[in-house]
Design an enzyme around this catalytic site. Structure first.
Site, PDB file in Angstrom:
ATOM      1  N   LYS A  50       0.810  -1.235   0.000  1.00  0.00           N
ATOM      2  CA  LYS A  50       0.000   0.000   0.000  1.00  0.00           C
ATOM      3  C   LYS A  50       0.837   1.277   0.000  1.00  0.00           C
ATOM      4  O   LYS A  50       0.428   2.273  -0.579  1.00  0.00           O
ATOM      5  CB  LYS A  50      -0.947  -0.004   1.211  1.00  0.00           C
ATOM      6  CG  LYS A  50      -2.055  -1.048   1.088  1.00  0.00           C
ATOM      7  CD  LYS A  50      -3.022  -0.924   2.249  1.00  0.00           C
ATOM      8  CE  LYS A  50      -4.089  -1.989   2.186  1.00  0.00           C
ATOM      9  NZ  LYS A  50      -5.084  -1.851   3.234  1.00  0.00           N
ATOM     10  N   ASN A  87      -4.879   1.702  -1.716  1.00  0.00           N
ATOM     11  CA  ASN A  87      -5.432   0.346  -1.602  1.00  0.00           C
ATOM     12  C   ASN A  87      -6.138  -0.099  -2.881  1.00  0.00           C
ATOM     13  O   ASN A  87      -6.591  -1.238  -2.973  1.00  0.00           O
ATOM     14  CB  ASN A  87      -6.356   0.201  -0.380  1.00  0.00           C
ATOM     15  CG  ASN A  87      -7.786   0.634  -0.656  1.00  0.00           C
ATOM     16  OD1 ASN A  87      -8.016   1.506  -1.503  1.00  0.00           O
ATOM     17  ND2 ASN A  87      -8.736   0.049   0.045  1.00  0.00           N
ATOM     18  N   GLY A 123      -3.283   0.984  17.261  1.00  0.00           N
ATOM     19  CA  GLY A 123      -2.425   0.795  16.093  1.00  0.00           C
ATOM     20  C   GLY A 123      -2.153   2.132  15.424  1.00  0.00           C
ATOM     21  O   GLY A 123      -2.883   3.118  15.645  1.00  0.00           O
ATOM     22  N   ALA A 124      -1.071   2.147  14.643  1.00  0.00           N
ATOM     23  CA  ALA A 124      -0.723   3.374  13.910  1.00  0.00           C
ATOM     24  C   ALA A 124      -0.148   3.018  12.547  1.00  0.00           C
ATOM     25  O   ALA A 124       0.589   3.796  11.952  1.00  0.00           O
ATOM     26  CB  ALA A 124       0.278   4.198  14.727  1.00  0.00           C
ATOM     27  N   GLY A 125      -0.465   1.821  12.050  1.00  0.00           N
ATOM     28  CA  GLY A 125       0.014   1.382  10.736  1.00  0.00           C
ATOM     29  C   GLY A 125      -0.938   1.836   9.639  1.00  0.00           C
ATOM     30  O   GLY A 125      -1.688   2.808   9.798  1.00  0.00           O
ATOM     31  N   GLY A 126      -0.928   1.113   8.524  1.00  0.00           N
ATOM     32  CA  GLY A 126      -1.701   1.532   7.349  1.00  0.00           C
ATOM     33  C   GLY A 126      -3.196   1.649   7.617  1.00  0.00           C
ATOM     34  O   GLY A 126      -3.817   2.673   7.297  1.00  0.00           O
ATOM     35  N   ASN A 186      -0.638   3.036  20.547  1.00  0.00           N
ATOM     36  CA  ASN A 186       0.178   2.159  19.708  1.00  0.00           C
ATOM     37  C   ASN A 186       1.293   1.534  20.510  1.00  0.00           C
ATOM     38  O   ASN A 186       1.829   2.145  21.435  1.00  0.00           O
ATOM     39  CB  ASN A 186       0.758   2.951  18.529  1.00  0.00           C
ATOM     40  CG  ASN A 186       1.325   2.030  17.474  1.00  0.00           C
ATOM     41  OD1 ASN A 186       0.651   1.085  17.056  1.00  0.00           O
ATOM     42  ND2 ASN A 186       2.553   2.265  17.067  1.00  0.00           N
TER      43      ASN A 186
HETATM   44  P1  NDP Z   1       0.602  -2.473   9.581  1.00  0.00           P
HETATM   45  O1  NDP Z   1       1.698  -3.487   9.586  1.00  0.00           O
HETATM   46  O2  NDP Z   1       0.721  -1.283   8.708  1.00  0.00           O
HETATM   47  O3  NDP Z   1       0.424  -1.915  11.093  1.00  0.00           O
HETATM   48  C1  NDP Z   1       0.347  -2.773  12.183  1.00  0.00           C
HETATM   49  C2  NDP Z   1       0.087  -1.965  13.458  1.00  0.00           C
HETATM   50  O4  NDP Z   1      -0.176  -2.905  14.501  1.00  0.00           O
HETATM   51  C3  NDP Z   1       1.257  -1.131  13.922  1.00  0.00           C
HETATM   52  O5  NDP Z   1       0.760   0.026  14.531  1.00  0.00           O
HETATM   53  C4  NDP Z   1       1.952  -2.031  14.940  1.00  0.00           C
HETATM   54  O6  NDP Z   1       2.603  -1.302  15.967  1.00  0.00           O
HETATM   55  C5  NDP Z   1       0.782  -2.755  15.537  1.00  0.00           C
HETATM   56  N1  NDP Z   1       1.126  -4.107  16.011  1.00  0.00           N
HETATM   57  C6  NDP Z   1       1.669  -5.116  15.294  1.00  0.00           C
HETATM   58  N2  NDP Z   1       1.793  -6.231  16.054  1.00  0.00           N
HETATM   59  C7  NDP Z   1       1.332  -5.894  17.289  1.00  0.00           C
HETATM   60  C8  NDP Z   1       1.211  -6.613  18.510  1.00  0.00           C
HETATM   61  N3  NDP Z   1       1.603  -7.893  18.622  1.00  0.00           N
HETATM   62  N4  NDP Z   1       0.695  -5.966  19.579  1.00  0.00           N
HETATM   63  C9  NDP Z   1       0.296  -4.672  19.496  1.00  0.00           C
HETATM   64  N5  NDP Z   1       0.390  -3.946  18.352  1.00  0.00           N
HETATM   65  C10 NDP Z   1       0.899  -4.547  17.269  1.00  0.00           C
HETATM   66  O7  NDP Z   1      -0.714  -3.291   9.285  1.00  0.00           O
HETATM   67  P2  NDP Z   1      -2.100  -2.748   8.645  1.00  0.00           P
HETATM   68  O8  NDP Z   1      -2.434  -1.462   9.291  1.00  0.00           O
HETATM   69  O9  NDP Z   1      -2.035  -2.806   7.175  1.00  0.00           O
HETATM   70  O10 NDP Z   1      -3.118  -3.884   9.103  1.00  0.00           O
HETATM   71  C11 NDP Z   1      -3.554  -3.993  10.453  1.00  0.00           C
HETATM   72  C12 NDP Z   1      -4.758  -4.899  10.505  1.00  0.00           C
HETATM   73  O11 NDP Z   1      -5.850  -4.271   9.866  1.00  0.00           O
HETATM   74  C13 NDP Z   1      -4.549  -6.225   9.768  1.00  0.00           C
HETATM   75  O12 NDP Z   1      -4.658  -7.250  10.696  1.00  0.00           O
HETATM   76  C14 NDP Z   1      -5.662  -6.331   8.777  1.00  0.00           C
HETATM   77  O13 NDP Z   1      -6.339  -7.567   8.921  1.00  0.00           O
HETATM   78  C15 NDP Z   1      -6.609  -5.209   9.142  1.00  0.00           C
HETATM   79  N6  NDP Z   1      -7.200  -4.568   7.958  1.00  0.00           N
HETATM   80  C16 NDP Z   1      -8.526  -4.772   7.700  1.00  0.00           C
HETATM   81  C17 NDP Z   1      -9.134  -4.177   6.618  1.00  0.00           C
HETATM   82  C18 NDP Z   1     -10.588  -4.412   6.372  1.00  0.00           C
HETATM   83  O14 NDP Z   1     -11.078  -4.043   5.295  1.00  0.00           O
HETATM   84  N7  NDP Z   1     -11.307  -4.963   7.300  1.00  0.00           N
HETATM   85  C19 NDP Z   1      -8.379  -3.314   5.688  1.00  0.00           C
HETATM   86  C20 NDP Z   1      -6.987  -3.167   6.047  1.00  0.00           C
HETATM   87  C21 NDP Z   1      -6.428  -3.793   7.139  1.00  0.00           C
HETATM   88  P3  NDP Z   1       4.127  -0.793  15.884  1.00  0.00           P
HETATM   89  O15 NDP Z   1       4.078   0.623  15.389  1.00  0.00           O
HETATM   90  O16 NDP Z   1       4.606  -0.914  17.281  1.00  0.00           O
HETATM   91  O17 NDP Z   1       4.838  -1.728  14.943  1.00  0.00           O
END
Ligand code: NDP
Length: 323
Positions: free
Chosen positions: A94, A115, A168-171, A192
Site C-alpha cells: 500500500k 489500496n 495501532g498506527a500502521g496503514g 500504539n
Molecule cells: P501495519 O503493519 O501497517 O500496522 C500494524 C500496526 O499494529 C502497527 O501500529 C503495529 O505497531 C501494531 N502491532 C503489530 N503487532 C502488534 C502486537 N503484537 N501488539 C500490538 N500492536 C501490534 O498493518 P495494517 O495497518 O495494514 O493492518 C492492520 C490490521 O488491519 C490487519 O490485521 C488487517 O487484517 C486489518 N485490515 C482490515 C481491513 C478491512 O477491510 N477490514 C483493511 C486493512 C487492514 P508498531 O508501530 O509498534 O509496529
C-alpha cells in the site's frame, strides 16, 4: 461453435502476467481485475468482486496475484499494457505503490497509502490521437470511507458523534484516523505499541482538532502508551474502540484490551475479519458491549473500489451475501 472455457487459477504471479495470453488461454470471462498481495491466498476480495461483476453482467473476472515487493513495479506496468480495469493492493504494497502510480486522488494522498488502482481506459479522439490520460494508473484509498460506512451500518452512528480510540498506527489505523479527523469526530485517541509511531500520527492530525468540542478535562486529540493504566483511564472517555493491529489474526492471540477493562457503553470494532468471533469482539461481548468485526469494512471498501472502476453503484447486497 461454443468457445471451450477453463476456469481461472486460484493464484497468479508475475510470470503469468509476463506471458498472459498463454497463462489465460481459454479463461473465460477474461481477467481484468485482481488483488496484489504477499501473502494473498487468504484474500476474500475475489468472491465479493466476482459476485458483483456477475450480477452486473460485466463480462470479466477478478483474481488473486501473489506479487512480492520487488515485483510490484513490473506487475503494475504489465497490467497497464494488458488493459486491466484496476487492482486492489494489500499488505505489503500500500505504501510502495504511492511512488509507482501516475497520480493519486485526494484519499490516497491524505492517507499516504494506496489500496486500489484504476487504470484509465484508452480514449481515442476524433483525430485518431490517443488521449493524454490513456492507460494512466490512478491510486486511491477506499479504506477510510469504507470504515465510516461500516461503522454507520454496524452501530447506526456517524463518526462525527463519536469519541474514538484507535489501537495501532500502521496503514489501516492511518486510514481510519484520517477519516475520523475529516469527519470531525468528537475525540481521537491513538494507542500504539511503539508510542512514537502513534504520536507521529497524532501530530499529523493536529490541525483537524484545533477547535474546542468536548467539554471537560480530556484532550480532543491524544497519543497514549500501550498499557493497562492508560487504557483504563481512556475507556470512560471514549465510545468506540477500533483494533487496527494484527492482534487476533491468530486464534491464540489475546484480545488487545482484556474484557475486564471494557465497559457496556462501548462499541468495539475489530478490523480483522474472520468467520469466528475475534478475541476482541469476544471480550466486548463478555463485557456487555457491542462488537463487530472487519467484514463490513472489507465490504464497503470493495464496493467503493467497484464504483470507481465502473462509475456505477455497487450491488452491495450481492457482495455482502458473497462474503
Ligand atoms: P501495519 O503493519 O501497517 O500496522 C500494524 C500496526 O499494529 C502497527 O501500529 C503495529 O505497531 C501494531 N502491532 C503489530 N503487532 C502488534 C502486537 N503484537 N501488539 C500490538 N500492536 C501490534 O498493518 P495494517 O495497518 O495494514 O493492518 C492492520 C490490521 O488491519 C490487519 O490485521 C488487517 O487484517 C486489518 N485490515 C482490515 C481491513 C478491512 O477491510 N477490514 C483493511 C486493512 C487492514 P508498531 O508501530 O509498534 O509496529
Amino acid at each position: 461453435m461454443k468457445k471451450k472455457s477453463t476456469s481461472a487459477k486460484q493464484v497468479y504471479g508475475l510470470a503469468d502476467l509476463q506471458d498472459w495470453s498463454k497463462a489465460t488461454q481459454d479463461v473465460d470471462p477474461p481477467i481484468r481485475l485482481g488483488v496484489f498481495g504477499d501473502p494473498v491466498a487468504h484474500s476474500l476480495s475475489p468472491q465479493m468482486q466476482n459476485a458483483a461483476l456477475k450480477h452486473c453482467k460485466i463480462d470479466m473476472q477478478y483474481v488473486r496475484f501473489q506479487i512480492s515487493p520487488g515485483e510490484l513495479r513490473e506487475a503494475l506496468k504489465l497490467i497497464r499494457d494488458l488493459k486491466f480495469v484496476g487492482v486492489n493492493l494489500t499488505v505489503p504494497h500500500k505504501i510502495a505503490a504511492l511512488k509507482l502510480v501516475d497520480d493519486l486522488d485526494e484519499s490516497a494522498q491524505s492517507i499516504g497509502a494506496v489500496n486500489a488502482v484504476k487504470i484509465n481506459p484508452p480514449r481515442v479522439g476524433g483525430d485518431g490521437l490517443v488521449g493524454a490520460n490513456n492507460g494512466k494508473l490512478r491510486g486511491l484509498n477506499s479504506d477510510g470511507k469504507g470504515f465510516a460506512r461500516a461503522i454507520r451500518e454496524e452501530f447506526v452512528v456517524d463518526l462525527r458523534d463519536l469519541r474514538v480510540m484507535i489501537l495501532g498506527a500502521g496503514g489501516a489505523a492511518r486510514a481510519i484516523a484520517m477519516q475520523c479527523a475529516k469527519e470531525n469526530c468528537e475525540r481521537l485517541v491513538i494507542a500504539n505499541r511503539t508510542f512514537e509511531n502513534g504520536k507521529k500520527l497524532a501530530d499529523e492530525l493536529r490541525d483537524f482538532f484545533a477547535g474546542p468540542r468536548v467539554l471537560g478535562p480530556v484532550a480532543r486529540l491524544q497519543a497514549i502508551a500501550w498499557d493497562e493504566a492508560a487504557f483504563r483511564f481512556q475507556i470512560g472517555n471514549v465510545d468506540l474502540i477500533v483494533n487496527a493491529t494484527p492482534l487476533g489474526l491468530n486464534r491464540s492471540d489475546p484480545s488487545p484490551i482484556p474484557a475486564r477493562l471494557l465497559a457496556p457503553h462501548l462499541m468495539v470494532y475489530d478490523t480483522i475479519y474472520s468467520e469466528r468471533r475475534t478475541p476482541f469482539v469476544s471480550a466486548a461481548v463478555e463485557a456487555g458491549a457491542r462488537g463487530a468485526n472487519g467484514l463490513s469494512m472489507l465490504l464497503h471498501q470493495g464496493a467503493l473500489a467497484f464504483e470507481i472502476w465502473f462509475g456505477r453503484e455497487a450491488p452491495l447486497d450481492v457482495m455482502r451475501a458473497a462474503l
